[in-house]
Design a protein around this motif. Sequence first.
Motif, PDB file in Angstrom:
ATOM      1  N   CYS A  61       3.545  31.457   0.683  1.00 52.74           N
ATOM      2  CA  CYS A  61       2.401  31.126  -0.065  1.00 52.74           C
ATOM      3  C   CYS A  61       2.554  32.536  -1.105  1.00 52.74           C
ATOM      4  O   CYS A  61       1.901  32.895  -2.186  1.00 52.74           O
ATOM      5  CB  CYS A  61       1.180  31.420   0.734  1.00 52.74           C
ATOM      6  SG  CYS A  61       0.898  30.150   1.588  1.00 52.74           S
ATOM      7  N   HIS A  92       1.550  34.392   6.935  1.00 51.40           N
ATOM      8  CA  HIS A  92       1.553  33.226   6.670  1.00 51.40           C
ATOM      9  C   HIS A  92       0.799  32.359   7.917  1.00 51.40           C
ATOM     10  O   HIS A  92       1.163  32.447   9.156  1.00 51.40           O
ATOM     11  CB  HIS A  92       2.804  32.718   6.148  1.00 51.40           C
ATOM     12  CG  HIS A  92       2.786  31.266   5.629  1.00 51.40           C
ATOM     13  ND1 HIS A  92       2.661  30.086   6.466  1.00 51.40           N
ATOM     14  CD2 HIS A  92       2.609  30.753   4.455  1.00 51.40           C
ATOM     15  CE1 HIS A  92       2.690  28.858   5.915  1.00 51.40           C
ATOM     16  NE2 HIS A  92       2.495  29.287   4.530  1.00 51.40           N
ATOM     17  N   GLU A  93      -0.039  31.289   7.449  1.00 49.38           N
ATOM     18  CA  GLU A  93      -0.771  30.464   8.372  1.00 49.38           C
ATOM     19  C   GLU A  93       0.183  29.918   9.476  1.00 49.38           C
ATOM     20  O   GLU A  93      -0.173  29.797  10.609  1.00 49.38           O
ATOM     21  CB  GLU A  93      -1.523  29.460   7.801  1.00 49.38           C
ATOM     22  CG  GLU A  93      -2.736  30.046   7.089  1.00 49.38           C
ATOM     23  CD  GLU A  93      -3.526  31.018   8.057  1.00 49.38           C
ATOM     24  OE1 GLU A  93      -4.073  30.132   8.967  1.00 49.38           O
ATOM     25  OE2 GLU A  93      -3.763  32.096   8.060  1.00 49.38           O
ATOM     26  N   CYS A 129      -2.208  34.332   0.980  1.00 53.07           N
ATOM     27  CA  CYS A 129      -2.486  33.409   2.023  1.00 53.07           C
ATOM     28  C   CYS A 129      -3.730  33.863   2.992  1.00 53.07           C
ATOM     29  O   CYS A 129      -4.164  35.198   3.033  1.00 53.07           O
ATOM     30  CB  CYS A 129      -1.048  33.343   2.865  1.00 53.07           C
ATOM     31  SG  CYS A 129      -1.039  31.968   3.982  1.00 53.07           S
ATOM     32  N   ASP A 130      -4.185  32.832   3.643  1.00 49.61           N
ATOM     33  CA  ASP A 130      -5.591  33.183   4.154  1.00 49.61           C
ATOM     34  C   ASP A 130      -5.951  34.507   4.645  1.00 49.61           C
ATOM     35  O   ASP A 130      -7.083  34.949   4.247  1.00 49.61           O
ATOM     36  CB  ASP A 130      -5.924  32.144   5.399  1.00 49.61           C
ATOM     37  CG  ASP A 130      -5.830  30.474   5.001  1.00 49.61           C
ATOM     38  OD1 ASP A 130      -5.277  30.353   3.879  1.00 49.61           O
ATOM     39  OD2 ASP A 130      -6.231  29.800   5.700  1.00 49.61           O
ATOM     40  N   THR A 201      -0.456  29.413  -2.831  1.00 51.31           N
ATOM     41  CA  THR A 201      -1.390  29.282  -1.829  1.00 51.31           C
ATOM     42  C   THR A 201      -1.993  27.803  -1.848  1.00 51.31           C
ATOM     43  O   THR A 201      -1.871  27.163  -2.712  1.00 51.31           O
ATOM     44  CB  THR A 201      -2.577  30.154  -1.756  1.00 51.31           C
ATOM     45  OG1 THR A 201      -3.051  30.250  -3.008  1.00 51.31           O
ATOM     46  CG2 THR A 201      -2.349  31.475  -1.562  1.00 51.31           C
ATOM     47  N   CYS A 202      -2.566  27.264  -0.609  1.00 54.45           N
ATOM     48  CA  CYS A 202      -3.153  25.777  -0.619  1.00 54.45           C
ATOM     49  C   CYS A 202      -3.860  25.533  -1.990  1.00 54.45           C
ATOM     50  O   CYS A 202      -4.644  26.257  -2.493  1.00 54.45           O
ATOM     51  CB  CYS A 202      -3.669  25.744   0.578  1.00 54.45           C
ATOM     52  SG  CYS A 202      -2.820  25.702   2.020  1.00 54.45           S
ATOM     53  N   ALA A 208      -7.634  30.428   1.218  1.00 53.42           N
ATOM     54  CA  ALA A 208      -7.171  31.281   0.450  1.00 53.42           C
ATOM     55  C   ALA A 208      -7.491  31.193  -0.842  1.00 53.42           C
ATOM     56  O   ALA A 208      -8.139  32.177  -1.642  1.00 53.42           O
ATOM     57  CB  ALA A 208      -5.729  31.120   0.420  1.00 53.42           C
TER      58      ALA A 208
HETATM   59 FE1  FES Z   1      -0.935  29.941   2.736  1.00 54.53          FE
HETATM   60 FE2  FES Z   1      -2.578  27.812   2.841  1.00 54.53          FE
HETATM   61  S1  FES Z   1      -0.826  28.152   4.142  1.00 54.53           S
HETATM   62  S2  FES Z   1      -2.845  29.512   1.696  1.00 54.53           S
END
Ligand code: FES
Length: 578
Positions: A61, A92-93, A129-130, A201-202, A208
Motif C-alpha cells: 500500500c 500493512h493490514e 494503509c489503514d 491503498t484499497c 484507508a
Molecule cells: Fe492497505 Fe487496504 S490493505 S489499505
Amino acid sequence: MSNEDRKDPPSGMRKGLTSYGDSGFSLFLRKAFIKGAGYTDDALGRPVIGIAATGSGFNPCHGNMPQLVDAVKRGVMLSGGLPVEFPTISLHESFSSPTSMYLRNLMSIDTEEMIRAQPMDAVVLIGGCDKTVPAQLMGAASAGVPAIQLVTGSMLTGSHRDQRVGACTDCRRFWARFRAEEIDQQEIDDVNNQLVASVGTCSVMGTASTMACVSEALGIAIPGSASPPAVTADRIRVAERTGVTAVQIAASKLTPDKILTVGAFENALRVLLAIGGSTNAIVHMTAIAGRLGIEIDLDRLDAIGRETPVLVDLKPSGQHYMEDFHHAGGVPELLRQLKPLLNLDALTITGQTLGEEIEKSGPGFAQSAIRTLREPIYPQGGLAVLRGNLAPRGAIVKQSAASADLMEHEGRAVVFENIEDMAARIDSDDLDVNADDILVLKNIGPTGAPGMPEAGMLPIPRKLARAGVKDMVRISDGRMSGTASGTIVLHVCPEAAAGGPLAWVRSGDRIRLSVNKRELTLLVSDEELAMRAEQNPVEPPSASRGYRKLFLERVTQADQGADFDFLRAKADGRRAPR
Ligand code: FES
C-alpha cells in the motif's frame, strides 16, 4: 548558549540538541556528523522539514513511497527548506499479526517520539494503509510540531473476466461465492491476480480511503489530496505541493492543535457520514481527538447522522471506486455539496479557512460519483450508534451497507466464545443455526483478541451460504474492515473480556436489533444476567512481559479510541460534534 539562542526558541539543526551538558559542543558534534553525508553550512542553516517515510517490503500500500519522498523533497527545496527523510514503523493490514490495530498505538509512539527527538521545524507524515494515518496523526498531535499529512493514494482497479474488481470489497465478495461453491478453485485463483492492480491503498471507501478523506476534511492535508490514485501524476504533484506547504507551516508555526479543533472534527465527522465511510474511522478519530483533550460524543454523532445523507456512491455502500471519486472532483466537490452543514471558518493547513478553500475549488461539473444533498445515495449518514443493555457504552452499525430487511430484527443468538471457537464450528453441518438467527462473537475487543481484530464480519455458516443466505445480523465487540458490508453490529462496549454484558450472552437467548430506534437489546432479565456474571466471573487477559503486557494493561475501550490511557490528553470539556 549565545544571546541569539536566549531570544528565540531554537529551530532547524539547533533544535532538540542531544544532551552532553554543553549545547555548543552538541551542535558542533551534530553538524560534524551530518556533514559526513555531504551537507554544506548553507543547507544546514535552512528550516528542516522531516519526512516520516513508511515504505516497507511488507507494505505494498506504500509501494510508491520513493516517488512521494522525492516529490516532497522537491517541494521543500523549491521553497528554501532542507528535507530530511526518516523511517518509522510501517503497518500493512495483511502483514500485521495478530492485527494491525494491536500495533497502531506502537506506531503512534514511534512517530511522536521521533518527531520530538529529531530536529525538525515541520514534519510531512506519509502514510496510507489503514492504521498508518491514524497512528501518524495521533503521534503528531501529541508531539506538537507543525505537521501535514500526505497519503499514498489508492490502487488502480483490475479486471476479472471483463468485470471491474478492486480490493477489498470484491475480495470478500468472491471469497463468499467460493465458500458458497458458486465459483471453483480456478476462478478464485484467477481473481486473486486481479484484485490489487497496482501499489496503493484499497480502491473502495475502506478505512484507508476514509482516513484520507477525513484528513483532508480535518484540514491537516492539502485540498484535493485524498483521492488521486497512487500511481498518477496528480499524486506526485500533491506530494510536491505538500512539501511546499510544509515549509510554510514551519515558518508560521502552524501546530496540529490549531488545525485539529472541535469545528474541524465536526467537519470530518460530517464527511465520514456522507462518504458512507469505514466504522473504524470512529475509533481512530476518537483516538486522535483524545490526544488533544477533545471527546467524540457518540450520541451527538448519531444525531448529526440523521441529517447528513450519504452522497458518495462508492463501494461498499455504493457502486464506484476511488479513482471514479477522484475523477468526479474528490473531497473538494464533496465539501462543496456539504457546504451548508460545515464549519466554514475552520483553519486548514494552507493558512486559509475551509470556506475559502471551497470557494477556490470552482463550480463543479456533471459527474456520477458524488450526489447532491437533494439526491443522496442514502437519506441518513452511513453510521448509526446503538445503545441498550447489550452495549451500555455504545455500538456501531454501518446502516448504509446493511440489509434493509434486517435492520429491524429479533432472533435467537448463536454464540461463539472467541475466534478459535468460531473457526472450529462455523462451517460444521452440525451447527444449530438458521437464517433468522443472530451470530454473536465474543472476545474480539481491545483486550480480548487482543487488538480488536477485523473479525466482526463473521462468515455466513457454510450450510446457510450454500442455501443462498447472503446476510445475517452479526454482533461482536470487534471491528470489521471498512471494505466489508452486511448487517454487522460492531464495537460493542464494554467488550466481553472487560466484563461487558456481551460476556453473558448464551446460545438460545433472544436479541432485538432496531436500527430505527438505535437499540440493541438482550431479552434476558437483569437478575438472570447478574446471576450469570456471579457464576462465571470474567478473568481479564494478561501477559508477563513486553509490548503485549503494556497493551493489555493500558489499552482503553472502543469509546476512548482504544488508545493507551497514558497517551490521551486530559479531557478539557470540549466535545465534538457540538
Ligand atoms: Fe492497505 Fe487496504 S490493505 S489499505
